[in-house]
Write a protein that holds these residues in place. Structure first.
Motif, PDB file in Angstrom:
ATOM      1  N   ALA A  90       0.825  -1.214   0.000  1.00  0.00           N
ATOM      2  CA  ALA A  90       0.000   0.000   0.000  1.00  0.00           C
ATOM      3  C   ALA A  90       0.857   1.261   0.000  1.00  0.00           C
ATOM      4  CB  ALA A  90      -0.928  -0.002   1.211  1.00  0.00           C
ATOM      5  N   GLU A  91       2.054   1.189   0.590  1.00  0.00           N
ATOM      6  CA  GLU A  91       2.918   2.365   0.690  1.00  0.00           C
ATOM      7  C   GLU A  91       3.844   2.523  -0.513  1.00  0.00           C
ATOM      8  OE1 GLU A  91       4.906   2.026   4.448  1.00  0.00           O
ATOM      9  OE2 GLU A  91       3.150   2.694   5.589  1.00  0.00           O
ATOM     10  N   GLY A  92       3.761   1.612  -1.475  1.00  0.00           N
ATOM     11  CA  GLY A  92       4.515   1.804  -2.704  1.00  0.00           C
ATOM     12  C   GLY A  92       5.669   0.865  -2.946  1.00  0.00           C
ATOM     13  N   ALA A  93       5.754  -0.245  -2.202  1.00  0.00           N
ATOM     14  CA  ALA A  93       6.827  -1.205  -2.446  1.00  0.00           C
ATOM     15  C   ALA A  93       6.615  -1.913  -3.784  1.00  0.00           C
ATOM     16  CB  ALA A  93       6.892  -2.238  -1.324  1.00  0.00           C
ATOM     17  N   ASP A  94       7.698  -2.132  -4.500  1.00  0.00           N
ATOM     18  CA  ASP A  94       7.675  -2.897  -5.743  1.00  0.00           C
ATOM     19  C   ASP A  94       8.076  -4.352  -5.511  1.00  0.00           C
ATOM     20  OD1 ASP A  94       7.441  -0.507  -7.714  1.00  0.00           O
ATOM     21  OD2 ASP A  94       9.141   0.017  -6.424  1.00  0.00           O
ATOM     22  N   ILE A  95       8.872  -4.561  -4.472  1.00  0.00           N
ATOM     23  CA  ILE A  95       9.447  -5.869  -4.139  1.00  0.00           C
ATOM     24  C   ILE A  95       9.305  -6.054  -2.639  1.00  0.00           C
ATOM     25  CG2 ILE A  95      11.549  -7.286  -4.225  1.00  0.00           C
ATOM     26  CD1 ILE A  95      12.627  -5.234  -6.322  1.00  0.00           C
ATOM     27  N   VAL A  96       9.026  -7.274  -2.196  1.00  0.00           N
ATOM     28  CA  VAL A  96       9.133  -7.595  -0.782  1.00  0.00           C
ATOM     29  C   VAL A  96      10.249  -8.620  -0.626  1.00  0.00           C
ATOM     30  CG1 VAL A  96       6.775  -7.013  -0.132  1.00  0.00           C
ATOM     31  CG2 VAL A  96       7.278  -9.327  -0.916  1.00  0.00           C
ATOM     32  N   ASP A  97      11.129  -8.379   0.344  1.00  0.00           N
ATOM     33  CA  ASP A  97      12.289  -9.239   0.582  1.00  0.00           C
ATOM     34  C   ASP A  97      12.079  -9.964   1.908  1.00  0.00           C
ATOM     35  OD1 ASP A  97      14.893 -10.225  -0.131  1.00  0.00           O
ATOM     36  OD2 ASP A  97      15.740  -8.933   1.425  1.00  0.00           O
TER      37      ASP A  97
ATOM     38  N   LEU B  75      16.550   7.027  10.646  1.00  0.00           N
ATOM     39  CA  LEU B  75      15.776   7.205   9.422  1.00  0.00           C
ATOM     40  C   LEU B  75      16.312   8.354   8.576  1.00  0.00           C
ATOM     41  CD1 LEU B  75      13.430   6.671   7.496  1.00  0.00           C
ATOM     42  CD2 LEU B  75      11.977   8.067   8.994  1.00  0.00           C
ATOM     43  N   PHE B  76      16.565   9.522   9.176  1.00  0.00           N
ATOM     44  CA  PHE B  76      17.004  10.671   8.384  1.00  0.00           C
ATOM     45  C   PHE B  76      18.348  10.380   7.719  1.00  0.00           C
ATOM     46  CE2 PHE B  76      14.480  13.590  11.435  1.00  0.00           C
ATOM     47  CZ  PHE B  76      13.309  13.289  10.752  1.00  0.00           C
ATOM     48  N   GLY B  77      19.256   9.748   8.450  1.00  0.00           N
ATOM     49  CA  GLY B  77      20.534   9.373   7.862  1.00  0.00           C
ATOM     50  C   GLY B  77      20.354   8.389   6.726  1.00  0.00           C
ATOM     51  N   THR B  78      19.453   7.445   6.916  1.00  0.00           N
ATOM     52  CA  THR B  78      19.157   6.464   5.860  1.00  0.00           C
ATOM     53  C   THR B  78      18.637   7.152   4.609  1.00  0.00           C
ATOM     54  OG1 THR B  78      18.657   4.691   7.447  1.00  0.00           O
ATOM     55  CG2 THR B  78      17.698   4.495   5.245  1.00  0.00           C
TER      56      THR B  78
ATOM     57  N   ALA C 169      19.110  10.222   3.664  1.00  0.00           N
ATOM     58  CA  ALA C 169      20.161  11.013   3.031  1.00  0.00           C
ATOM     59  C   ALA C 169      21.020  10.131   2.124  1.00  0.00           C
ATOM     60  CB  ALA C 169      21.033  11.683   4.100  1.00  0.00           C
ATOM     61  N   VAL C 170      21.437   8.970   2.627  1.00  0.00           N
ATOM     62  CA  VAL C 170      22.258   8.061   1.811  1.00  0.00           C
ATOM     63  C   VAL C 170      21.439   7.526   0.638  1.00  0.00           C
ATOM     64  CG1 VAL C 170      23.769   6.059   1.837  1.00  0.00           C
ATOM     65  CG2 VAL C 170      23.511   7.405   3.904  1.00  0.00           C
ATOM     66  N   THR C 171      20.150   7.289   0.868  1.00  0.00           N
ATOM     67  CA  THR C 171      19.266   6.831  -0.209  1.00  0.00           C
ATOM     68  C   THR C 171      19.233   7.838  -1.355  1.00  0.00           C
ATOM     69  OG1 THR C 171      17.882   5.548   1.311  1.00  0.00           O
ATOM     70  CG2 THR C 171      16.874   6.237  -0.775  1.00  0.00           C
ATOM     71  N   ALA C 172      19.085   9.113  -1.036  1.00  0.00           N
ATOM     72  CA  ALA C 172      19.036  10.144  -2.067  1.00  0.00           C
ATOM     73  C   ALA C 172      20.347  10.216  -2.842  1.00  0.00           C
ATOM     74  CB  ALA C 172      18.709  11.498  -1.445  1.00  0.00           C
ATOM     75  N   VAL C 173      21.463  10.128  -2.132  1.00  0.00           N
ATOM     76  CA  VAL C 173      22.772  10.175  -2.787  1.00  0.00           C
ATOM     77  C   VAL C 173      22.946   8.969  -3.707  1.00  0.00           C
ATOM     78  CG1 VAL C 173      25.259  10.030  -2.380  1.00  0.00           C
ATOM     79  CG2 VAL C 173      23.854  11.565  -0.983  1.00  0.00           C
ATOM     80  N   ALA C 174      22.539   7.792  -3.234  1.00  0.00           N
ATOM     81  CA  ALA C 174      22.656   6.577  -4.047  1.00  0.00           C
ATOM     82  C   ALA C 174      21.763   6.652  -5.285  1.00  0.00           C
ATOM     83  CB  ALA C 174      22.301   5.350  -3.215  1.00  0.00           C
TER      84      ALA C 174
ATOM     85  N   VAL D  21       9.043   2.067   4.071  1.00  0.00           N
ATOM     86  CA  VAL D  21       8.742   2.128   2.635  1.00  0.00           C
ATOM     87  C   VAL D  21       8.226   3.497   2.212  1.00  0.00           C
ATOM     88  CG1 VAL D  21       7.233   1.200   0.832  1.00  0.00           C
ATOM     89  CG2 VAL D  21       8.362  -0.351   2.452  1.00  0.00           C
ATOM     90  N   LYS D  22       7.269   4.032   2.938  1.00  0.00           N
ATOM     91  CA  LYS D  22       6.634   5.280   2.514  1.00  0.00           C
ATOM     92  C   LYS D  22       7.650   6.409   2.387  1.00  0.00           C
ATOM     93  CE  LYS D  22       2.706   8.300   3.586  1.00  0.00           C
ATOM     94  NZ  LYS D  22       1.569   8.524   4.518  1.00  0.00           N
ATOM     95  N   ALA D  23       8.498   6.570   3.397  1.00  0.00           N
ATOM     96  CA  ALA D  23       9.497   7.635   3.366  1.00  0.00           C
ATOM     97  C   ALA D  23      10.502   7.406   2.240  1.00  0.00           C
ATOM     98  CB  ALA D  23      10.223   7.706   4.713  1.00  0.00           C
TER      99      ALA D  23
END
Length: 287
Positions: free
Chosen positions: A49-56, A237-240, A242-247, A260-262
């Motif tokens: 519901a929050e937008g995941a494409d894959i579940v691991d 979360l905020f640190g995560t 930030a690295v997500t955006a850079v990646a 997932v939502k964030a």
């Protein structure tokens, strides 16, 4: 390179969110909150519901802890994969395992991807993926055996070591019959790496992207983020993000995440800035 997993095809500029579903009683992040079947199914529903494409789906804690036998791991993930497949026919199902015996069971149950976080420790896992026609994640674990924490690990150049290792694993997977368009490479932050290693990999992620293989990053709430910011697990979360955006800016394609939502919102924003995605609405200055 095209990426095809299950019934989904992800284009060069598509960012995919991989939601983490832990079928373990001792997860470092949620401490067993989704160990029971109903709680885990609810977590899958929420992730979709929050937008995941894959579940691991994982049945063994990545770090040290009580032994989990092959049969115990199969009990945790085998039937659960079939339940998720029946409940969400179009979601891409990944299983986090290094064991070929587990891979065979989950492939038969409907998994689309085997997420080998331990760098081909069991080389037969690639052969299982090939026989089933499903995807494979090729990761850098520095030669360490599964569930081993690094201790004073040293590399002449960690990024070069990662590139050599994951591309060799990817080419080996192709040689045994794994679909080229079903292979991802993962630098595996924290695995066989100290915090400075993981930061350097993050800084030079574009070098992995330049190999042409789709890059998966598993950054969510990891220890290198905690040490960099001196924060406990629940405050990363905020640190995560930030690295997500850079990646994402450097070209990573798949993002393994607890929140997932964030993560979805960050990736959508990066995609819009890069020109890969139109704004959801555009009214400012027009009305």
């Amino acid at each position: 390179m095209r990426l095809r997993l299950g019934s989904r095809e992800f284009g060069e500029h598509d960012f995919a969110v991989m939601a983490i579903i832990n079928r373990t009683p001792d997860s470092f992040f949620d401490q067993g909150a989704t160990f029971e079947t109903e709680a885990a199914l609810a977590a899958v529903d929420r992730a979709v519901a929050e937008g995941a494409d894959i579940v691991d789906i994982g049945g063994v804690r990545a770090g040290p802890g009580p032994e989990v036998t092959v049969s115990e791991e199969i009990d945790r993930v085998g039937e659960f994969v079939a339940l998720v497949r029946a409940r969400h026919p179009d979601i891409v199902i990944s299983v986090d395992t290094w064991r070929s015996e587990v891979g065979k069971v989950v492939a038969d149950a409907g998994a689309d991807l085997l997420n080998d976080a331990w760098g081909g420790y069991d080389p037969r896992l690639a052969e299982v993926a090939a026989a089933a026609g499903i995807g494979l994640v090729c990761s850098h674990a520095g030669g360490l055996p599964p569930r081993t924490d690094p201790h004073r690990v040293h590399y002449a150049d960690v990024v070069d070591d990662v590139k050599r290792t994951v591309t060799a694993l990817a080419e080996r997977a192709v040689s045994v019959g794994v679909r080229r368009d079903g292979i991802l490479i993962d630098p595996a932050h924290d695995f066989a790496k100290n915090t400075r290693h993981s930061l350097l990999v993050s800084r030079r992620l574009d070098e992995l992207v330049a190999t042409g293989w789709p890059v998966l990053v598993a950054l969510s709430n990891k220890k290198f983020i905690g040490e960099t910011l001196d924060l406990p697990t629940g405050e990363r979360l905020f640190g995560t993000l930030a690295v997500t955006a850079v990646a994402a800016w450097q070209g990573a394609r798949v993002f393994r995440a607890h929140q997932v939502k964030a993560t979805r919102q960050v990736l959508d924003m990066v995609a819009a800035i890069r020109g890969y995605r139109e704004p959801a609405v555009s009214r400012r200055g027009l009305l």
